[in-house]
Design a protein around this motif. Structure first.
Motif, PDB file in Angstrom:
ATOM      1  N   GLY A  71       0.829  -1.200   0.000  1.00 48.09           N
ATOM      2  CA  GLY A  71       0.000   0.000   0.000  1.00 48.09           C
ATOM      3  C   GLY A  71       0.861   1.247   0.000  1.00 48.09           C
ATOM      4  O   GLY A  71       2.048   1.207  -0.319  1.00 48.09           O
ATOM      5  N   ALA A  72       0.261   2.367   0.366  1.00 51.80           N
ATOM      6  CA  ALA A  72       0.973   3.649   0.418  1.00 51.80           C
ATOM      7  C   ALA A  72       1.021   4.102   1.869  1.00 51.80           C
ATOM      8  O   ALA A  72       0.030   4.030   2.581  1.00 51.80           O
ATOM      9  N   ARG A  73       2.178   4.583   2.276  1.00 54.92           N
ATOM     10  CA  ARG A  73       2.375   5.021   3.657  1.00 54.92           C
ATOM     11  C   ARG A  73       2.973   6.422   3.630  1.00 54.92           C
ATOM     12  O   ARG A  73       3.917   6.695   2.891  1.00 54.92           O
ATOM     13  N   TYR A  74       2.412   7.303   4.446  1.00 53.04           N
ATOM     14  CA  TYR A  74       2.845   8.696   4.529  1.00 53.04           C
ATOM     15  C   TYR A  74       3.074   9.001   6.010  1.00 53.04           C
ATOM     16  O   TYR A  74       2.267   8.608   6.853  1.00 53.04           O
ATOM     17  N   ALA A  75       4.167   9.713   6.320  1.00 55.26           N
ATOM     18  CA  ALA A  75       4.462   9.970   7.732  1.00 55.26           C
ATOM     19  C   ALA A  75       5.247  11.261   7.898  1.00 55.26           C
ATOM     20  O   ALA A  75       5.990  11.667   7.002  1.00 55.26           O
ATOM     21  N   ASN A  76       5.104  11.874   9.096  1.00 55.84           N
ATOM     22  CA  ASN A  76       5.936  13.032   9.407  1.00 55.84           C
ATOM     23  C   ASN A  76       7.342  12.538   9.772  1.00 55.84           C
ATOM     24  O   ASN A  76       7.592  11.318   9.811  1.00 55.84           O
ATOM     25  N   ALA A  77       8.272  13.441  10.027  1.00 54.99           N
ATOM     26  CA  ALA A  77       9.688  13.101  10.206  1.00 54.99           C
ATOM     27  C   ALA A  77       9.927  12.077  11.317  1.00 54.99           C
ATOM     28  O   ALA A  77      10.717  11.157  11.149  1.00 54.99           O
TER      29      ALA A  77
END
Length: 108
Positions: A71-77
């Motif tokens: 899938g797609a994963r998005y995260a802050n630093a």
């Protein structure tokens, strides 16, 4: 330093600041509204390398895409906020991976 040099220095800093700031593409590649458990929702605007989220509680987040096994994963630093998306499903964790604040989300 003359007034002209000061103005040029400040202008240079302003331009450098603009160039260093993250910029979203003008138009998203895709937009989806996810309806989640507990009457929550997420509007997600997908760009080539990040996602812009608007949460039902009024918060807006821009998260860069990070490595994902599926899938797609998005995260802050520091990965204290992570948005996962696979197909028409999604969820959002905040704080720890166990703290799913927006769960069982399905694209409307």
């Amino acid at each position: 330093m003359t007034m002209m040099n000061k103005a040029m220095s400040l202008t240079g800093l302003g331009i450098a600041g603009l160039l260093a700031a993250p910029v979203l593409a003008e138009e998203p590649i895709a937009t989806a509204t996810f309806v989640c458990e507990a009457d929550k929702s997420i509007v997600a605007k997908f760009y080539p390398d990040e996602v812009a989220l608007t949460l039902k509680d009024g918060r807006s987040l821009a998260l860069p895409q990070v490595i994902s096994g599926s899938g797609a994963r998005y995260a802050n630093a520091d990965e204290s906020v992570v948005f996962w998306n696979k197909g028409n499903t999604a969820f959002l964790t905040e704080g720890s991976d166990d703290n799913i604040t927006y769960k069982d989300c399905i694209a409307d």
